[in-house]
Scaffold this motif. Sequence first.
Motif, mmCIF file in Angstrom:
data_model
loop_
_atom_site.group_PDB
_atom_site.id
_atom_site.type_symbol
_atom_site.label_atom_id
_atom_site.label_comp_id
_atom_site.label_asym_id
_atom_site.label_seq_id
_atom_site.Cartn_x
_atom_site.Cartn_y
_atom_site.Cartn_z
ATOM 1 N N GLY A 255 0.835 -1.219 0.000
ATOM 2 C CA GLY A 255 0.000 0.000 0.000
ATOM 3 C C GLY A 255 0.855 1.247 0.000
ATOM 4 O O GLY A 255 0.580 2.212 -0.717
ATOM 5 N N SER A 256 1.923 1.217 0.798
ATOM 6 C CA SER A 256 2.805 2.367 0.882
ATOM 7 C C SER A 256 3.548 2.581 -0.449
ATOM 8 O O SER A 256 3.726 3.714 -0.902
ATOM 9 N N PHE B 102 3.792 5.551 -5.591
ATOM 10 C CA PHE B 102 3.555 5.659 -7.041
ATOM 11 C C PHE B 102 2.694 6.894 -7.325
ATOM 12 O O PHE B 102 2.995 7.678 -8.225
ATOM 13 N N ASN B 103 1.616 7.055 -6.549
ATOM 14 C CA ASN B 103 0.710 8.191 -6.769
ATOM 15 C C ASN B 103 1.448 9.524 -6.616
ATOM 16 O O ASN B 103 1.343 10.411 -7.474
ATOM 17 N N PHE B 104 2.189 9.650 -5.525
ATOM 18 C CA PHE B 104 2.899 10.916 -5.289
ATOM 19 C C PHE B 104 4.035 11.097 -6.299
ATOM 20 O O PHE B 104 4.293 12.217 -6.751
ATOM 21 N N VAL C 178 11.248 6.731 -8.197
ATOM 22 C CA VAL C 178 11.776 7.265 -6.937
ATOM 23 C C VAL C 178 10.667 7.249 -5.878
ATOM 24 O O VAL C 178 10.878 6.822 -4.739
ATOM 25 N N GLY C 179 9.473 7.686 -6.284
ATOM 26 C CA GLY C 179 8.324 7.699 -5.369
ATOM 27 C C GLY C 179 7.989 6.303 -4.853
ATOM 28 O O GLY C 179 7.764 6.111 -3.652
ATOM 29 N N VAL C 180 7.995 5.337 -5.773
ATOM 30 C CA VAL C 180 7.699 3.950 -5.375
ATOM 31 C C VAL C 180 8.768 3.460 -4.389
ATOM 32 O O VAL C 180 8.450 2.844 -3.359
ATOM 33 N N GLY C 181 10.021 3.761 -4.683
ATOM 34 C CA GLY C 181 11.124 3.343 -3.810
ATOM 35 C C GLY C 181 10.974 3.931 -2.409
ATOM 36 O O GLY C 181 11.094 3.218 -1.405
#
Lengths: 136, 234
Positions: A13-14, A19-21, A47-50
């Motif tokens: 979920g995080s 991903f969204n951000f 980067v956001g997903v990471g």
Amino acid sequence: MNTKQRKWLNVLGSGLLGFNFGFVAALLLAQWTWLELRVNTGLAILVGVGIGLGIGLLRTIKRPLAVESISLLAMLISLLGIGDAQISSLKILTGYTIREGLLMPDISLQVANLIFSLLTLGSILSAIVLKRKISG
Amino acid sequence: MKFMSNKTLKMSKVLLSAVLSVGIIASLSGCGSNESAKNSATPPADSAGSNLIVSQTNPIVIDKEAKTVKVYTEVNGKYFVEPTRHGVVFKDGSNGSKSVLKAWGNQNDFYNGLVDIGAKPGNNLKLDSVGVAVEGDPLDVSITWAGAGKEIPFGDGILDSTKKGFDFRFGGNQENAKAKNTGCILCLDSCPVGITSNAAHPTKDFDNKIAEFKGNQEVLPADGTPVVVTFKLK
């Protein structure tokens, strides 16, 4: 759902929230033309997903629905603002951001939009499930 | 506190429902649009008398008699909504995904093609040139694709914020093109790296925000459609 499964759902979920951000960041960075023509601004998604996955491993999301809503609202506002609220522009914006961000330059915009829809749907579902687990 | 939590929860549900609905509608309409056009599109055959066909596997076709060089490209829909200074770029160059049309042939083969048809390069630009127009032999640049039915001037496929028009020249710049490997085949303002560029806009017009270029969605076919670009020596 046991503790281990809940932990991994939290990580997933995080990551999807990341991903969204990251998607929002990629959209906004692409508006800086100088930067956009020199680097792959879509990489902000990865980067956001990471970052999202990292946070998910270290912390529990306390208000998944609220954070999910904020991220979706940010996506919606940035998409509508940049795309002048035109559906044709929205489809191009999401499609190219995804295919560059996920390093798949040869997929069509339609496939990229489908991936975007599935990932967004996944983030919504994971937020709902996480919320239910917290409430329960 | 409890009231605030409930309110937040309700707001979240409403927002989620709204976004979900918009997303589903957008993705459903997206799946249908232009897919058939894209799949059916194949680049037209070289009509200049030779038997060679421009394609992904044969991306640059030189016709010395007709004095043309044809390049296989595909539309990058991104630049219908974002500005760029790149018209045609080789897909594996460092600017490969930054152009309106993504070429399958590389800039060095393209350069050699223009020399083969007798075009003379200008080679008058340096990397730090500002406000200088590219020189070199003038070129007629046109585009066509399956279903277009005719050759369309390249300029019609590009929106120029200044509406100055286009004057494409064989700039040359072979050394810079090899050294930088940007893949630039056609730049929309005068460029010291692109093999061809537009003399109507001197160097740095785009960087200095004097001019802005986008793909013309009303003329060009959908994203991913094969387009053949023809460079003809005037």
